[in-house]
Design a protein around this motif. Structure first.
Motif, PDB file in Angstrom:
ATOM      1  N   UNK A   1     -17.523 -15.211   9.384  1.00 31.32           N
ATOM      2  CA  UNK A   1     -18.140 -14.074   8.696  1.00 31.32           C
ATOM      3  C   UNK A   1     -17.457 -13.846   7.344  1.00 31.32           C
ATOM      4  N   UNK A   2     -18.228 -13.377   6.360  1.00 29.79           N
ATOM      5  CA  UNK A   2     -17.626 -13.050   5.064  1.00 29.79           C
ATOM      6  C   UNK A   2     -17.152 -11.599   5.077  1.00 29.79           C
ATOM      7  N   UNK A   3     -15.945 -11.391   4.610  1.00 25.63           N
ATOM      8  CA  UNK A   3     -15.364 -10.052   4.605  1.00 25.63           C
ATOM      9  C   UNK A   3     -15.172  -9.547   3.188  1.00 25.63           C
ATOM     10  N   UNK A   4     -15.312  -8.239   3.045  1.00 23.14           N
ATOM     11  CA  UNK A   4     -15.025  -7.630   1.744  1.00 23.14           C
ATOM     12  C   UNK A   4     -13.814  -6.714   1.883  1.00 23.14           C
ATOM     13  N   UNK A   5     -12.929  -6.821   0.888  1.00 26.17           N
ATOM     14  CA  UNK A   5     -11.712  -6.008   0.888  1.00 26.17           C
ATOM     15  C   UNK A   5     -11.956  -4.709   0.126  1.00 26.17           C
ATOM     16  N   UNK A   6     -11.414  -3.619   0.624  1.00 23.16           N
ATOM     17  CA  UNK A   6     -11.516  -2.333  -0.073  1.00 23.16           C
ATOM     18  C   UNK A   6     -10.108  -1.765  -0.232  1.00 23.16           C
ATOM     19  N   UNK A   7      -9.770  -1.378  -1.457  1.00 24.65           N
ATOM     20  CA  UNK A   7      -8.410  -0.897  -1.722  1.00 24.65           C
ATOM     21  C   UNK A   7      -8.438   0.395  -2.537  1.00 24.65           C
ATOM     22  N   UNK A   8      -7.630   1.339  -2.146  1.00 28.11           N
ATOM     23  CA  UNK A   8      -7.385   2.537  -2.956  1.00 28.11           C
ATOM     24  C   UNK A   8      -5.876   2.701  -3.098  1.00 28.11           C
ATOM     25  N   UNK A   9      -5.410   3.043  -4.297  1.00 31.15           N
ATOM     26  CA  UNK A   9      -3.961   3.146  -4.511  1.00 31.15           C
ATOM     27  C   UNK A   9      -3.528   4.585  -4.758  1.00 31.15           C
ATOM     28  N   UNK A  10      -2.386   4.922  -4.212  1.00 34.23           N
ATOM     29  CA  UNK A  10      -1.723   6.183  -4.554  1.00 34.23           C
ATOM     30  C   UNK A  10      -0.457   5.793  -5.296  1.00 34.23           C
ATOM     31  N   UNK A  11      -0.369   6.206  -6.559  1.00 37.81           N
ATOM     32  CA  UNK A  11       0.784   5.806  -7.361  1.00 37.81           C
ATOM     33  C   UNK A  11       1.633   7.025  -7.712  1.00 37.81           C
ATOM     34  N   UNK A 194       1.617   3.255  -3.096  1.00 32.35           N
ATOM     35  CA  UNK A 194       1.174   3.112  -1.706  1.00 32.35           C
ATOM     36  C   UNK A 194      -0.213   2.482  -1.770  1.00 32.35           C
ATOM     37  N   UNK A 195      -0.412   1.401  -1.031  1.00 33.36           N
ATOM     38  CA  UNK A 195      -1.715   0.720  -1.081  1.00 33.36           C
ATOM     39  C   UNK A 195      -2.480   0.951   0.217  1.00 33.36           C
ATOM     40  N   UNK A 196      -3.687   1.499   0.099  1.00 32.10           N
ATOM     41  CA  UNK A 196      -4.570   1.687   1.256  1.00 32.10           C
ATOM     42  C   UNK A 196      -5.530   0.514   1.303  1.00 32.10           C
TER      43      UNK A 196
END
Ligand code: ADP
Ligand code: MG
Length: 477
Positions: A1-11, A194-196
């Motif tokens: 399966x193809x996966x998509x990455x999702x990232x939100x950062x708190x700096x 911090x990486x979500x």
């Protein structure tokens, strides 16, 4: 399966104030442990926090720079948790009503521009530091950092790869340094992330469950930590498991993330408005004042460098990567009166190369803009060749002398006397009949041999253009 990455950062960006956010204690880094924490930072009974207006001004400036809404009214809240490095038992932060609202930052990845949303940025105080070494199984606490002002900048979950996350982090790093609101020193912890991270099947609209990787303090580690985490989550999902929402730690030595605490064990922070602090009102006058102090920002500077100095996008990005480097470059263009391209070749090529190798910043360059300009002047007016210039540059780097002094002392002036060059060429032609025959017979490559011989004979001091021209003439086919 193809996966998509999702990232939100708190700096977390440490604001570059002299004193702490709620006390007069110094924020200078590196002092002896517990010498820079006053009664307020220690949370002794009977003391009251007083807000440092410089921290507020810096937050407003940052907000304006990312086109964000600045809250006309914001409040401080107590975030309650128990930890040895938090003397009061709560951290003063902002929860509802942060000072900076929705804004955005544009990043470039592989030549494509992408807009990343910033959800909010809020003011808070830092905690102290636990020291686990040197205490024979015990833990030491250094409270010098307690109360240091932080701006926590929270992004939307808009990034889709580790590369985009790093580009965003770098852009933010560049911006806060341009603004002068943070020194950006990552070794000292002035800028950390911090990486979500979550993954979802490509095409799915809902986000997957995220893990939050805490306290990463280098661009390289952010990239590695995210890449490891993405692979881990995909493995879990593909083997039929579920990703659990949790906090993880990145271990750089093992290049892996490890669980720290799950959501079930997560703190209930019991946020409530801090009764010791007044609400913060931001007037239009303050916004105007901060706007008037705004320096030329990186994107605008980059565009200007492309048009004014005929730079391509990549070179303009390098030259504007810090304000100090951009200023250095502009000083060199002005003082040397040389072509903008010659200047950029030297600044981003030779100079940055040497600085990188020595592990120095542009501010610490042993070659000032003025001394480099002295060298470029002599390249531009043909006093020395580009090749000799490298030699002079090495001397500039290792001494205090000016380019002119070095050129004089070492007799490096280019030989422009065509009679002298001609005599040398004649003798080389006479001494190398075999090569002459080859060249005349059609072997173009041999031409380089002759140029090399002349340069050797003149110790690189013959003007290469002149040499080429004369050789062509003498060796006419
Ligand atoms: P918390 O306060 O628990 O950290 P937030 O809602 O403030 O939670 O989100 C923190 C960060 O997590 C934000 O940067 C946000 O963009 C990001 N985020 C939220 N949901 C996801 C998700 N599913 N995948 C990746 N990042 C996410
Ligand atoms: Mg969080």
């Amino acid at each position: 399966m193809a996966w998509e990455t999702v990232i939100g950062l708190e700096i977390h960006a440490q604001l570059a104030t002299k004193s702490k956010i709620f006390s007069a204690a110094s924020t200078a880094y590196g002092a002896e442990a517990n010498t820079q924490a006053c009664e307020v930072d220690l949370g002794l009974p009977g003391v009251l926090p007083v807000l440092n207006q410089h921290a507020v001004r810096m937050a407003v400036k940052f907000g304006l720079a990312i086109d964000a809404e600045i809250a006309p009214y914001s409040i401080f809240a107590r975030k309650n948790y128990f930890y040895p490095d938090l003397p009061k038992g709560y951290q003063i932060s902002q929860f509802e009503l942060p000072i900076v609202g929705i804004g955005h930052l544009d990043i470039d990845v592989d030549g494509e521009s992408k807009r990343i949303g910033v959800t909010r940025a809020h003011l808070e105080e830092d905690a102290g530091k636990s020291l686990h070494e040197d205490f024979h199984g015990l833990t030491g606490i250094d409270l010098n950092r307690a109360g240091t002002p932080l701006l926590e900048i929270v992004s939307e979950p808009d990034m889709r790869s580790a590369k985009e996350a790093v580009a965003y982090m770098r852009k933010l790093h560049e911006l806060v340094r341009y603004l002068g609101v943070c020194d950006g020193n990552m070794q000292e912890g002035s800028f950390r992330c911090d990486a979500n991270v979550s993954v979802r099947p490509a095409g799915q609209t809902e986000f997957g469950t995220r893990a939050e990787i805490k306290n990463i303090n280098s661009f390289k580690f952010v990239e590695k930590a995210i890449n490891f985490e993405v692979e881990r989550q995909i493995d879990v999902l593909e083997s039929g498991g579920k990703v659990v929402q949790e906090t993880r730690l990145y271990d750089a030595n093992k290049d892996e993330t490890r669980s720290m605490r799950s959501k079930e064990e997560a703190n209930d922070y019991r946020y409530f408005p801090d009764p010791d602090l007044l609400p913060v009102h931001i007037s239009d006058e303050l916004k105007v004042e901060m706007q008037s102090e705004m320096p030329e920002l990186p994107d605008a500077k980059k565009q200007r460098f492309m048009t004014q100095y005929d730079q391509d996008a990549e070179s303009a990005s390098i030259l504007t990567s810090s304000r100090a480097l951009a200023d250095y470059y502009e000083a060199v263009v002005e003082q040397s009166g040389s072509e903008a391209r010659l200047c950029s070749n030297w600044v981003s090529g030779d100079l940055l190369g040497a600085l990188n190798k020595a592990g120095l910043d542009i501010e610490q360059s042993p070659v000032s803009a003025e001394r480099l300009s002295g060298l470029l002047k002599r390249i531009s007016d043909n006093t020395i060749s580009g090749k000799i210039a490298k030699q002079v540059f090495d001397e500039l780097w290792n001494s205090e002398a000016s380019a002119d002094d070095i050129i004089d002392a070492k007799g490096l002036k280019q030989i422009t006397d065509s009679g002298a060059i001609e005599a040398i060429i004649d003798s080389i032609i006479a001494n190398n009949p075999a090569q002459v025959e080859q060249y005349l017979g059609g072997k173009d490559k041999v031409f380089g041999f002759f140029v090399g011989q002349v340069m050797k004979e003149t110790q690189g001091k013959a003007n290469p253009g002149e040499v080429n021209k004369m050789l062509k003439e003498k060796l006419k086919r």
